[in-house]
Design a protein around this motif. Structure first.
Motif, PDB file in Angstrom:
ATOM      1  N   ALA A   1       2.622  15.005  14.386  1.00 28.58           N
ATOM      2  CA  ALA A   1       3.388  14.044  13.601  1.00 28.58           C
ATOM      3  C   ALA A   1       3.632  14.534  12.180  1.00 28.58           C
ATOM      4  CB  ALA A   1       2.665  12.698  13.549  1.00 28.58           C
ATOM      5  N   CYS A   2       4.680  14.011  11.571  1.00 25.77           N
ATOM      6  CA  CYS A   2       4.875  14.093  10.127  1.00 25.77           C
ATOM      7  C   CYS A   2       4.413  12.760   9.553  1.00 25.77           C
ATOM      8  CB  CYS A   2       6.339  14.344   9.784  1.00 25.77           C
ATOM      9  SG  CYS A   2       6.933  15.969  10.295  1.00 25.77           S
ATOM     10  N   VAL A   3       3.723  12.806   8.413  1.00 31.26           N
ATOM     11  CA  VAL A   3       3.035  11.606   7.924  1.00 31.26           C
ATOM     12  C   VAL A   3       3.285  11.391   6.433  1.00 31.26           C
ATOM     13  CG1 VAL A   3       0.800  10.454   7.682  1.00 31.26           C
ATOM     14  CG2 VAL A   3       1.211  11.973   9.636  1.00 31.26           C
ATOM     15  N   VAL A   4       3.544  10.133   6.083  1.00 33.27           N
ATOM     16  CA  VAL A   4       3.470   9.704   4.690  1.00 33.27           C
ATOM     17  C   VAL A   4       2.136   8.999   4.508  1.00 33.27           C
ATOM     18  CG1 VAL A   4       4.366   8.130   2.930  1.00 33.27           C
ATOM     19  CG2 VAL A   4       5.942   9.531   4.277  1.00 33.27           C
ATOM     20  N   ALA A   5       1.308   9.530   3.606  1.00 29.80           N
ATOM     21  CA  ALA A   5       0.020   8.917   3.279  1.00 29.80           C
ATOM     22  C   ALA A   5       0.201   8.099   2.007  1.00 29.80           C
ATOM     23  CB  ALA A   5      -1.044   9.983   3.081  1.00 29.80           C
ATOM     24  N   ALA A   6       0.056   6.804   2.105  1.00 33.30           N
ATOM     25  CA  ALA A   6       0.257   5.907   0.963  1.00 33.30           C
ATOM     26  C   ALA A   6      -1.094   5.443   0.448  1.00 33.30           C
ATOM     27  CB  ALA A   6       1.112   4.709   1.376  1.00 33.30           C
ATOM     28  N   ASP A   7      -1.289   5.542  -0.869  1.00 30.82           N
ATOM     29  CA  ASP A   7      -2.589   5.205  -1.433  1.00 30.82           C
ATOM     30  C   ASP A   7      -2.455   5.093  -2.946  1.00 30.82           C
ATOM     31  OD1 ASP A   7      -5.524   5.142  -1.925  1.00 30.82           O
ATOM     32  OD2 ASP A   7      -5.657   5.939   0.107  1.00 30.82           O
ATOM     33  N   LEU A   8      -3.570   4.799  -3.606  1.00 33.15           N
ATOM     34  CA  LEU A   8      -3.604   4.716  -5.062  1.00 33.15           C
ATOM     35  C   LEU A   8      -4.325   5.893  -5.707  1.00 33.15           C
ATOM     36  CD1 LEU A   8      -4.443   0.917  -5.470  1.00 33.15           C
ATOM     37  CD2 LEU A   8      -2.254   2.040  -5.930  1.00 33.15           C
TER      38      LEU A   8
ATOM     39  N   THR B   1      -0.249  -4.577  -2.384  1.00 29.82           N
ATOM     40  CA  THR B   1      -0.018  -5.947  -2.847  1.00 29.82           C
ATOM     41  C   THR B   1       1.303  -6.054  -3.599  1.00 29.82           C
ATOM     42  OG1 THR B   1      -1.144  -5.695  -4.992  1.00 29.82           O
ATOM     43  CG2 THR B   1      -2.509  -6.287  -3.090  1.00 29.82           C
ATOM     44  N   VAL B   2       1.990  -4.920  -3.769  1.00 29.25           N
ATOM     45  CA  VAL B   2       3.280  -4.883  -4.470  1.00 29.25           C
ATOM     46  C   VAL B   2       4.360  -4.516  -3.454  1.00 29.25           C
ATOM     47  CG1 VAL B   2       4.616  -3.811  -6.311  1.00 29.25           C
ATOM     48  CG2 VAL B   2       2.154  -4.210  -6.620  1.00 29.25           C
ATOM     49  N   GLU B   3       5.255  -5.439  -3.160  1.00 25.15           N
ATOM     50  CA  GLU B   3       6.249  -5.199  -2.115  1.00 25.15           C
ATOM     51  C   GLU B   3       7.127  -3.994  -2.416  1.00 25.15           C
ATOM     52  OE1 GLU B   3       9.641  -7.530   0.549  1.00 25.15           O
ATOM     53  OE2 GLU B   3       8.654  -8.570  -1.128  1.00 25.15           O
ATOM     54  N   ALA B   4       7.488  -3.799  -3.668  1.00 27.18           N
ATOM     55  CA  ALA B   4       8.342  -2.660  -4.013  1.00 27.18           C
ATOM     56  C   ALA B   4       7.666  -1.340  -3.685  1.00 27.18           C
ATOM     57  CB  ALA B   4       8.714  -2.719  -5.495  1.00 27.18           C
ATOM     58  N   ASP B   5       6.355  -1.258  -3.850  1.00 29.10           N
ATOM     59  CA  ASP B   5       5.628  -0.035  -3.509  1.00 29.10           C
ATOM     60  C   ASP B   5       5.687   0.230  -2.010  1.00 29.10           C
ATOM     61  OD1 ASP B   5       4.971   0.168  -6.174  1.00 29.10           O
ATOM     62  OD2 ASP B   5       2.801   0.269  -5.850  1.00 29.10           O
ATOM     63  N   ILE B   6       5.541  -0.827  -1.230  1.00 37.71           N
ATOM     64  CA  ILE B   6       5.615  -0.676   0.225  1.00 37.71           C
ATOM     65  C   ILE B   6       6.994  -0.186   0.634  1.00 37.71           C
ATOM     66  CG2 ILE B   6       5.528  -1.917   2.426  1.00 37.71           C
ATOM     67  CD1 ILE B   6       3.516  -3.845   1.104  1.00 37.71           C
ATOM     68  N   ALA B   7       8.017  -0.795   0.056  1.00 36.72           N
ATOM     69  CA  ALA B   7       9.391  -0.392   0.378  1.00 36.72           C
ATOM     70  C   ALA B   7       9.624   1.072   0.033  1.00 36.72           C
ATOM     71  CB  ALA B   7      10.383  -1.289  -0.367  1.00 36.72           C
ATOM     72  N   ARG B   8       9.087   1.529  -1.100  1.00 36.01           N
ATOM     73  CA  ARG B   8       9.265   2.920  -1.506  1.00 36.01           C
ATOM     74  C   ARG B   8       8.536   3.872  -0.558  1.00 36.01           C
ATOM     75  NH1 ARG B   8       9.381   0.822  -6.922  1.00 36.01           N
ATOM     76  NH2 ARG B   8       7.099   0.845  -7.025  1.00 36.01           N
ATOM     77  N   ALA B   9       7.366   3.481  -0.093  1.00 36.46           N
ATOM     78  CA  ALA B   9       6.625   4.340   0.833  1.00 36.46           C
ATOM     79  C   ALA B   9       7.378   4.487   2.156  1.00 36.46           C
ATOM     80  CB  ALA B   9       5.228   3.761   1.072  1.00 36.46           C
ATOM     81  N   VAL B  10       7.924   3.385   2.642  1.00 34.04           N
ATOM     82  CA  VAL B  10       8.726   3.448   3.868  1.00 34.04           C
ATOM     83  C   VAL B  10       9.949   4.335   3.660  1.00 34.04           C
ATOM     84  CG1 VAL B  10      10.175   2.090   5.429  1.00 34.04           C
ATOM     85  CG2 VAL B  10       7.934   1.206   4.737  1.00 34.04           C
TER      86      VAL B  10
ATOM     87  N   VAL C   1      -3.626  -9.157   4.363  1.00 31.50           N
ATOM     88  CA  VAL C   1      -2.726  -9.856   5.292  1.00 31.50           C
ATOM     89  C   VAL C   1      -1.262  -9.699   4.871  1.00 31.50           C
ATOM     90  CG1 VAL C   1      -2.203 -12.031   6.457  1.00 31.50           C
ATOM     91  CG2 VAL C   1      -4.558 -11.535   5.755  1.00 31.50           C
ATOM     92  N   ARG C   2      -0.959 -10.055   3.620  1.00 38.75           N
ATOM     93  CA  ARG C   2       0.436  -9.956   3.190  1.00 38.75           C
ATOM     94  C   ARG C   2       0.915  -8.508   3.175  1.00 38.75           C
ATOM     95  NH1 ARG C   2       1.535 -11.887  -2.691  1.00 38.75           N
ATOM     96  NH2 ARG C   2       1.223  -9.663  -3.133  1.00 38.75           N
ATOM     97  N   GLY C   3       0.054  -7.582   2.752  1.00 39.25           N
ATOM     98  CA  GLY C   3       0.440  -6.172   2.730  1.00 39.25           C
ATOM     99  C   GLY C   3       0.895  -5.674   4.093  1.00 39.25           C
ATOM    100  N   PRO C   4       0.082  -5.852   5.148  1.00 39.15           N
ATOM    101  CA  PRO C   4       0.540  -5.456   6.483  1.00 39.15           C
ATOM    102  C   PRO C   4       1.799  -6.195   6.943  1.00 39.15           C
ATOM    103  CG  PRO C   4      -1.842  -5.681   6.467  1.00 39.15           C
ATOM    104  CD  PRO C   4      -1.356  -6.178   5.134  1.00 39.15           C
ATOM    105  N   ALA C   5       1.910  -7.478   6.587  1.00 38.58           N
ATOM    106  CA  ALA C   5       3.105  -8.228   6.980  1.00 38.58           C
ATOM    107  C   ALA C   5       4.357  -7.618   6.349  1.00 38.58           C
ATOM    108  CB  ALA C   5       2.957  -9.689   6.571  1.00 38.58           C
ATOM    109  N   LEU C   6       4.273  -7.292   5.067  1.00 37.15           N
ATOM    110  CA  LEU C   6       5.423  -6.700   4.382  1.00 37.15           C
ATOM    111  C   LEU C   6       5.670  -5.268   4.863  1.00 37.15           C
ATOM    112  CD1 LEU C   6       4.868  -8.051   0.759  1.00 37.15           C
ATOM    113  CD2 LEU C   6       6.577  -8.797   2.435  1.00 37.15           C
ATOM    114  N   GLY C   7       4.607  -4.578   5.249  1.00 39.48           N
ATOM    115  CA  GLY C   7       4.792  -3.256   5.841  1.00 39.48           C
ATOM    116  C   GLY C   7       5.642  -3.346   7.097  1.00 39.48           C
ATOM    117  N   MET C   8       5.334  -4.317   7.958  1.00 39.46           N
ATOM    118  CA  MET C   8       6.130  -4.503   9.166  1.00 39.46           C
ATOM    119  C   MET C   8       7.571  -4.854   8.822  1.00 39.46           C
ATOM    120  SD  MET C   8       3.584  -6.325  11.933  1.00 39.46           S
ATOM    121  CE  MET C   8       3.080  -7.724  10.909  1.00 39.46           C
ATOM    122  N   LYS C   9       7.744  -5.725   7.830  1.00 36.82           N
ATOM    123  CA  LYS C   9       9.092  -6.131   7.418  1.00 36.82           C
ATOM    124  C   LYS C   9       9.943  -4.921   7.046  1.00 36.82           C
ATOM    125  CE  LYS C   9      11.418  -8.215   3.434  1.00 36.82           C
ATOM    126  NZ  LYS C   9      11.236  -8.937   2.143  1.00 36.82           N
ATOM    127  N   HIS C  10       9.405  -4.038   6.223  1.00 34.38           N
ATOM    128  CA  HIS C  10      10.198  -2.916   5.723  1.00 34.38           C
ATOM    129  C   HIS C  10      10.310  -1.784   6.748  1.00 34.38           C
ATOM    130  CE1 HIS C  10      11.027  -4.339   1.668  1.00 34.38           C
ATOM    131  NE2 HIS C  10       9.814  -4.875   1.688  1.00 34.38           N
TER     132      HIS C  10
END
Length: 296
Positions: A32-39, A63-72, A114-123
């Motif tokens: 696989a090719c992988v994006v590793a998202a972290d702080l 916890t920041v939706e914009a960060d999740i969107a950028r990682a996707v 909870v919200r983080g995974p939910a928004l991950g699925m959304k994006h």
């Protein structure tokens, strides 16, 4: 021989340490090719250097939706799409029992777990649809299945993750997107120490201590390691699990099987103890019953 994830693109949150790192390493080994998202930016940079053609690092606070969107979007821009989302980032959540609930701590725990995974699925959703389907894996916990394995906020949030995975699986199945959860047991990572507010170095030492303790308190006498969870994630990510969705896999060395008396022949049976029956008397009763059955 091609790997089980050859040609697949994955996003793994919490991907530079612990379970996330173990999963990044295994997914890359499987093609696989992988994006590793972290702080943890320094660790993220080191991970990119290890796998320059296969890994990209995204600074991401889930916890920041914009960060999740950028990682996707990084997965899409770097590798061409997204097939696998492993919502793994987390920590031990707000401490305290019912009488000590702190509203801000409770909200942050749910925003992270909870919200983080939910928004991950959304994006991730529109990009998985473009790829003809995909697999979402959410990290839950045995604390979401039974009381006594984590603080109240953490345990409640992880229970929500399990049910959210089931509900999302039902909704997304027509789109050929599978959603499942993994419930780790005692895994030798720094999450336990970090949830107590300990510095990272001390928390890492506590992870080493977990390797000593875990074999003594569960049926499988070995410590749970990040790679144990990574292997479960690999199964749920690859085509071996094409007929699996809306469920959770418990990876805990048997910790939730039952009380120690259910798996350790040398342990006292709490029911017999409550009845005042000694192990010797119990054995005499068993032999008498066996003799009676043979004679009948």
């Amino acid at each position: 021989m091609a790997g089980r994830l050859e040609g697949k693109i994955a996003l793994i949150t919490g991907g530079v340490s612990g379970i996330g790192l173990g999963t990044v390493e295994l997914f890359v080994a499987e093609g696989a090719c992988v994006v590793a998202a972290d702080l943890q930016d320094e660790k993220g940079a080191m991970l990119e250097k290890r796998f320059p053609d296969r890994v990209r690092y995204a600074h991401c606070d889930v916890t920041v939706e914009a960060d999740i969107a950028r990682a996707v979007q990084l997965a899409v821009d770097s590798f061409g799409g997204l097939d696998i989302l492993f919502n793994n980032a987390g920590h031990g959540g707000a401490p305290g029992n019912v009488s000590e609930i702190d509203a801000a701590g409770w909200d942050h725990t749910f925003a992270l777990l909870v919200r983080g995974p939910a928004l991950g699925m959304k994006h991730a959703l529109p990009h998985m649809v473009k790829r003809g389907g995909g697999s979402v894996i959410n990290t839950a916990s045995i604390a979401g299945l039974q009381a006594g394995f984590g603080p109240l906020a953490y345990s409640t949030a992880k229970c929500a993750v399990i049910h959210m995975s089931k509900c999302a699986a039902a909704e997304l199945s027509p789109l050929k997107i599978r959603v499942n959860a993994i419930c780790p047991g005692l895994i030798a990572t720094s999450i336990f120490g970090a949830s107590m507010g300990l510095p990272r170095e001390v928390a890492d030492q506590m992870a080493a201590r977990m390797e000593e303790i875990a074999p003594k308190i569960q049926p499988i006498p070995k410590a749970g390691m990040p790679e144990d969870i990574a292997r479960a994630a690999l199964y749920l990510a690859c085509d071996d699990s094409l007929f699996v969705t809306g469920t959770h896999i418990v990876v805990d060395g048997g910790l939730t099987i039952g009380g120690r008396g259910s798996w350790d022949p040398g342990a006292a049976n709490p029911i017999l103890d409550a009845l005042g029956i000694t192990p010797e008397q119990a054995e005499q009763m068993r032999l008498a019953m066996a003799a009676q059955q043979q004679g009948s």
